[in-house]
Design an enzyme around this catalytic site. Structure first.
Site, PDB file in Angstrom:
ATOM      1  N   GLU A 189      -3.278   3.345   1.053  1.00 32.06           N
ATOM      2  CA  GLU A 189      -2.937   4.507   1.481  1.00 32.06           C
ATOM      3  C   GLU A 189      -3.041   4.679   2.992  1.00 32.06           C
ATOM      4  OE1 GLU A 189      -2.378   8.608  -0.784  1.00 32.06           O
ATOM      5  OE2 GLU A 189      -4.538   8.061  -0.182  1.00 32.06           O
TER       6      GLU A 189
ATOM      7  N   TYR B 211       3.337   9.134   6.627  1.00 30.35           N
ATOM      8  CA  TYR B 211       2.356   8.730   5.391  1.00 30.35           C
ATOM      9  C   TYR B 211       2.920   7.421   4.760  1.00 30.35           C
ATOM     10  CZ  TYR B 211       0.918   8.302   0.697  1.00 30.35           C
ATOM     11  OH  TYR B 211       0.154   7.894  -0.369  1.00 30.35           O
TER      12      TYR B 211
END
Ligand code: GDP
Ligand code: MN
Length: 420
Positions: free
Chosen positions: A228, A140
């Site tokens: 993101e 991530y």
């Protein structure tokens, strides 16, 4: 003490700052994954080969082209402005063209329900067809503004593919953070530290560092409010790809990004919020049953708090602005009434630039034009408050007027509980 417990789930809340609610009232513009990936690619971040498709035929053409160019498989991805598509059945990996056709048929036009869409789901009108990647690890990467630190924070985690809010709640140490000094920007040494923290192999470090610097540049140059990449993957042959990407932009900065502004897809937005934006009203729909009409963002937040404090639940945040005119107030009324959950209306105005008599005139006109039958409770103070009260009294309509904010909140909460 009133708290910020009315805070709806906002993606930016991963940093855990109570004032994140205020951020959520700042309008953000969202875009689709395929559009976000185009931006990443421009900043040198690798994304899988693929194209967007608006029809089944287009989807098949893209899939055929990818297979013809050596793809081992393709992934069919629903394009909606919500995450959690994989779990909801909106992301499917196809090994051949027949499977690709089957999945494209299945997903295109479906009402996709994820934890971010609400129970009614979101209609899928577009697909992204991409070459599959041989995933080794799912990681991530993300950038948000940490309001408490007054800095951007670059976040990285080994737990890619999971909701970052869950990771933040269960194991906050699993999120590595690099705070960015606004005077010098994100530094290569910080990117290297994150890359090592992720446990990347030596052969992957330089590429990861280059990607992170590109991501930071993309964030700053596009006036993003959130960027993101989940998951950010490594492959068995040490390549790195952004497999998913979400970018939100600061709506207030879009005037200087004409090309980005064109990426807006109003079909994905709440229809009431779209309507509100036409009248320059700051409206955010919430889940409660007491509609609020307030001037000023601070007073709007205090109003939501005091409704909670009085045992009720606000149906929305609405800031009509310091200088709202009659047309805006009528539009605001229509928007509040269009929300079927609303049982009572709380109008809390501090008349400064917006004079109380102007507001009262608009409220009376709107209530008559729109045939309002719901209880309306007002708390009015400020410029021309006496004239405003008189207009209400002489209107022949039934309004309740609270003496203080708390008093008005108690009345409106009781009214909402008792229905009419
Ligand atoms: P989200 O659920 O809306 O966040 O959609 P994502 O784009 O993140 O996809 C969800 C999951 O699907 C990812 O975490 C991956 O595990 C999987 N996925 C996406 N693309 C591929 C791919 O090309 N190959 C494989 N094997 N899995 C993929
Ligand atoms: Mn994802």
């Amino acid at each position: 003490m009133p708290t910020f417990s009315t805070v709806p789930t906002v993606r930016e809340s991963a940093c855990g700052n109570p004032f994140d609610f205020f951020l959520s009232t700042w309008k953000k513009m969202k875009i689709h994954e395929y559009q976000a990936k185009d931006i990443l690619a421009k900043y040198g971040v690798a994304v899988p080969r693929g194209e967007v498709a608006n029809t089944l035929d287009e989807a098949l053409d893209v899939a055929k082209k990818l297979f013809a160019n050596g793809a081992n498989g393709v992934v069919v991805k629903a394009q909606i402005h919500a995450g959690g598509r994989g779990k909801g059945g909106g992301v499917k990996v196809a090994k051949n063209i027949e499977e690709a056709e089957q999945y494209a048929k299945q997903i295109l036009g479906m009402q996709l329900i994820t934890h971010q869409t609400g129970p009614q789901g979101q209609k899928v009108s577009r697909l992204l067809i991409e070459e599959t990647a041989a995933i080794d690890r799912e990681l991530y990467l993300g950038i948000v503004l940490d309001r408490a630190a007054a800095k951007l924070v670059f976040m990285a985690s080994k737990a890619g593919g999971m909701e970052i809010e869950e990771v933040a709640a269960e194991d906050p140490d699993a999120i590595f953070k690099a705070y960015i000094d606004p005077a010098v920007g994100f530094q290569p040494y910080q990117a290297r530290q994150l890359a090592f923290a992720l446990g990347l192999k030596p052969a992957q470090i330089n590429q990861a560092v280059a990607f992170m610097l590109g991501i930071y540049k993309a964030y700053v140059e596009t006036d993003a409010s959130l960027l993101e990449i989940n998951p950010f993957i490594t492959t068995k042959d040490d390549k790195l790809f952004a497999l998913d990407c979400k970018i939100n932009f600061d709506d207030n900065a879009m005037f200087r990004h004409k090309q980005l502004k064109e990426l807006r897809d109003v079909a994905e937005e709440d229809p009431l919020e779209v309507e509100a934006s036409k009248f320059a009203l700051n409206y955010i729909k919430l889940d409660g049953n007491i509609a609020c009409m307030v001037n000023g963002a601070g007073l709007a937040m205090a109003t939501m708090d005091i409704i909670q404090y009085a045992g009720g639940s606000p149906a929305n945040f609405l800031d009509v602005g310091g200088g709202a005119n009659q047309q805006q107030i009528e539009a605001a009324f229509a928007i509040l009434l269009a929300d079927k959950n609303v049982q009572a209306i709380f109008i809390n105005i501090f008349g400064g630039i917006l004079r109380v008599d102007v507001l009262a005139t608009a409220v009376v006109a709107a209530a008559k034009n729109l045939n309002v039958t719901l209880p309306i409770v007002l708390r009015l103070e400020g410029t021309n408050v006496e004239e405003g009260r008189k207009i209400l009294e002489e209107s022949g309509l039934k309004f309740s007027v609270g003496t203080t904010m708390k008093d008005a909140a108690d009345i409106v909460v009781a009214a909402a509980k008792g229905g009419k």
